[in-house]
Design a protein around this motif. Structure first.
Motif, PDB file in Angstrom:
ATOM      1  N   THR A  92      -6.967   4.531   1.818  1.00 33.56           N
ATOM      2  CA  THR A  92      -6.980   4.417   0.360  1.00 33.56           C
ATOM      3  C   THR A  92      -8.365   3.968  -0.065  1.00 33.56           C
ATOM      4  O   THR A  92      -8.906   2.997   0.493  1.00 33.56           O
TER       5      THR A  92
ATOM      6  N   GLU B 125     -10.947   3.185  -3.571  1.00 34.45           N
ATOM      7  CA  GLU B 125     -10.933   2.929  -5.005  1.00 34.45           C
ATOM      8  C   GLU B 125     -12.359   2.703  -5.500  1.00 34.45           C
ATOM      9  O   GLU B 125     -12.984   1.689  -5.179  1.00 34.45           O
TER      10      GLU B 125
ATOM     11  N   ARG C 280     -10.269  -3.476   5.882  1.00 37.47           N
ATOM     12  CA  ARG C 280     -10.699  -3.366   4.482  1.00 37.47           C
ATOM     13  C   ARG C 280     -12.215  -3.500   4.384  1.00 37.47           C
ATOM     14  O   ARG C 280     -12.855  -4.134   5.227  1.00 37.47           O
TER      15      ARG C 280
ATOM     16  N   GLN D  75      -9.358   0.766   2.172  1.00 37.86           N
ATOM     17  CA  GLN D  75      -8.527   0.270   3.270  1.00 37.86           C
ATOM     18  C   GLN D  75      -8.064   1.437   4.129  1.00 37.86           C
ATOM     19  O   GLN D  75      -7.695   2.492   3.617  1.00 37.86           O
TER      20      GLN D  75
ATOM     21  N   ASN E  61      -5.023  -4.741  -9.957  1.00 36.73           N
ATOM     22  CA  ASN E  61      -4.244  -5.699  -9.183  1.00 36.73           C
ATOM     23  C   ASN E  61      -3.295  -6.534 -10.034  1.00 36.73           C
ATOM     24  O   ASN E  61      -2.529  -7.321  -9.509  1.00 36.73           O
TER      25      ASN E  61
ATOM     26  N   ILE F 232      -7.140  -3.015  -3.739  1.00 40.06           N
ATOM     27  CA  ILE F 232      -7.308  -2.889  -2.302  1.00 40.06           C
ATOM     28  C   ILE F 232      -8.397  -3.814  -1.775  1.00 40.06           C
ATOM     29  O   ILE F 232      -8.603  -3.940  -0.575  1.00 40.06           O
TER      30      ILE F 232
ATOM     31  N   PHE G 240       0.811  -1.205   0.000  1.00 37.27           N
ATOM     32  CA  PHE G 240       0.000   0.000   0.000  1.00 37.27           C
ATOM     33  C   PHE G 240       0.850   1.262   0.000  1.00 37.27           C
ATOM     34  O   PHE G 240       0.317   2.366   0.084  1.00 37.27           O
TER      35      PHE G 240
ATOM     36  N   LYS H  59      -9.166   6.916  -7.622  1.00 34.49           N
ATOM     37  CA  LYS H  59      -8.500   6.406  -6.423  1.00 34.49           C
ATOM     38  C   LYS H  59      -8.109   7.598  -5.566  1.00 34.49           C
ATOM     39  O   LYS H  59      -7.544   8.573  -6.065  1.00 34.49           O
TER      40      LYS H  59
ATOM     41  N   HIS I 159      -6.181   8.883  -1.870  1.00 30.49           N
ATOM     42  CA  HIS I 159      -5.299   8.530  -0.751  1.00 30.49           C
ATOM     43  C   HIS I 159      -5.194   9.722   0.180  1.00 30.49           C
ATOM     44  O   HIS I 159      -4.925  10.843  -0.250  1.00 30.49           O
TER      45      HIS I 159
ATOM     46  N   CYS J  14       2.133   0.838  -7.138  1.00 36.97           N
ATOM     47  CA  CYS J  14       0.847   1.346  -6.676  1.00 36.97           C
ATOM     48  C   CYS J  14       0.583   2.779  -7.108  1.00 36.97           C
ATOM     49  O   CYS J  14      -0.246   3.473  -6.515  1.00 36.97           O
TER      50      CYS J  14
END
Length: 449
Positions: free
Chosen positions: A64, A66, A110, A83, A180, A130, A10, A443, A445, A175
């Motif tokens: 984070t 998404e 999560r 997460q 993924n 995530i 992450f 996304k 953060h 990341c």
């Protein structure tokens, strides 16, 4: 120059310093100092770590998120996955006068669901990295371990509980993306359950040696567990820590070369690795044949990243191209080969030096042996063995898949980024009969402290 040998999945770019918010950044090659510096990410509340780091403590809390909507495919809709993570890094030289000793721990929670479920890709290449593994639970213990750095950084030994993929075939640039197939590790390298991948872990000990400044060699012993990715026996929360599920050992080895080129000191990172493990695997056998168990298996990988054009003073301020290749044992693995090529461009706009553009291409092939099994199952009218552990979850024969992603990371405020994201799935779940799918989302953060 920062070494990109290993970081948690992450890890996020510290937009304030050009480093990464993770204690796992290796030492600068040739530097004459001990343990790696504590992480100092840009944060909404920077005073927390400014105070704690006087005592050799780094405490990081981030979120984070998404979000993706399927705009073209068999079913339209949207999902969100996220997460929150708490990281604690302690430098015991500063706190207690023990040279070179550091400890690290991370716990996460999560939540959410996966957009791939809407168009048939139920995890072959997750649209939101995530999602899953550690949740949905309030607290999942990811890892805790100690490391000792000696001889001015020439030797580093670590032991405790952590994912193998924190250290092997790992790259903090991964990341910059959401899919993924690359973030946090290349999906192909996680195909073997002997390799724990963030946020799941295994008991281990690992030694890294740097014989000359730009070269490192690392290896270790990682104890494999037969339900690493399952939700039973405490693994959903990550607090099942005894040895009752250990079923073998994995022995990875990796060599890396970390040069700089030209007057602009363009950093590059090149690595080759392989792994042997002695666990037992059920091989892919035709439905008319008995299942065979094979003890032991192998895996190999190659990875690079290279800055081509420098656009600022930071370690990632420029145009960087990165690539990864993974090969698995086709007798029991779903993914035979994975090829990844990606690029990021940071500090291209002088008015917004902390913004970043990312482009990703990922191609994966499915084991031909698995394809033969699926073909015969289809002819016999049997449920088709799918991607994961032989569970019938494929609608047809799996061959290969392609994933494309483009994103633009916007630095909104200190510790806050927003990245609009576009993804396109060709042959979702590696199946020809599933329509291609286009996804649009973002996304976010937020580094609180």
């Amino acid at each position: 120059m920062l070494s990109l040998a290993a970081v948690p999945a992450f890890a996020q770019l510290d937009t304030g310093t050009g480093t990464f918010a993770s204690s796992k950044i290796n030492i600068t090659p040739g530097a004459d100092f001990g343990a790696p510096p504590l992480p100092k990410p840009e944060a909404l509340v920077p005073e927390v770590n400014a105070t704690l780091q006087q005592y050799g403590t780094a405490l990081l809390l981030d979120n984070t998120n998404e979000f993706l909507g399927v705009v073209s495919g068999p079913h339209q809709g949207s999902t969100n996955a996220g997460q929150y993570a708490l990281e604690w890094d302690q430098d015991w030289n500063i706190l207690a006068g023990i040279p070179g000793l550091q400890t690290h721990a991370i716990a996460v929670g999560r939540y959410g669901s996966l957009a791939g479920n809407l168009f048939g890709d139920n995890g072959f290449n997750q649209s939101q990295e995530i999602y899953g593994a550690g949740g949905n639970v309030a607290v999942h213990l990811v890892f805790f371990y100690a490391e000792e750095t000696m001889a001015h950084g020439r030797f580093n030994i670590a032991a405790g509980r952590a994912p193998m993929e924190n250290d092997f075939d790992s790259n903090p640039l991964n990341c910059n993306f959401m899919n993924n197939s690359l973030c946090g590790n290349p999906k192909g390298v996680t195909d073997n359950n002997a390799n724990a991948s963030y946020p799941d872990a295994q008991w281990f000990t690992r030694l890294r040696v740097r014989p000359i400044s730009p070269v490192y060699i690392q290896s270790g012993i990682y104890f494999t567990e037969n339900n690493t990715y399952s939700a039973t026996d405490g693994y959903r929360s990550g607090f099942h820590l005894d040895s009752s599920h250990i079923d073998g050992e994995a022995f990875p080895i990796e060599a890396g070369y970390e040069p700089t080129f030209g007057p602009d000191k363009l950093p590059g990172h090149y690595k080759l690795g392989a792994m042997y493990e002695n666990t037992s695997h059920d091989t892919w056998e035709l439905p008319t044949q008995p299942v065979q168990s094979r003890k032991g298996g192998t895996q190999a990988w190659a990875q690079f990243d290279q800055m081509l054009v420098r656009q600022g003073p930071g370690a990632t301020d420029g145009i960087i191209v990165t690539g990864d290749y993974v090969h698995n044992d086709v007798r029991y693995s779903t993914r035979a080969d994975q090829f990844i090529l990606a690029g990021i461009d940071r500090d291209f706009w002088k008015a917004r030096p902390l913004d970043t553009i990312g482009v990703l291409f990922a191609y994966q092939t499915v084991s031909g042996q698995l394809g033969k099994v699926q073909g015969e199952e289809e002819e016999l009218g049997l449920p088709i063995t799918g991607s994961f552990g032989g569970v019938p979850n494929a609608a047809g024969i799996q061959t290969h898949a392609i994933n494309l992603e483009v994103d633009y990371q916007i630095h909104v405020f200190r510790g806050v980024t927003l990245a609009p994201d576009f993804q396109y799935f060709i042959r979702p779940n590696a199946e020809a009969q599933l329509p291609n799918a286009a996804l649009i989302g973002f996304k976010t953060h937020i580094e609180l402290f």
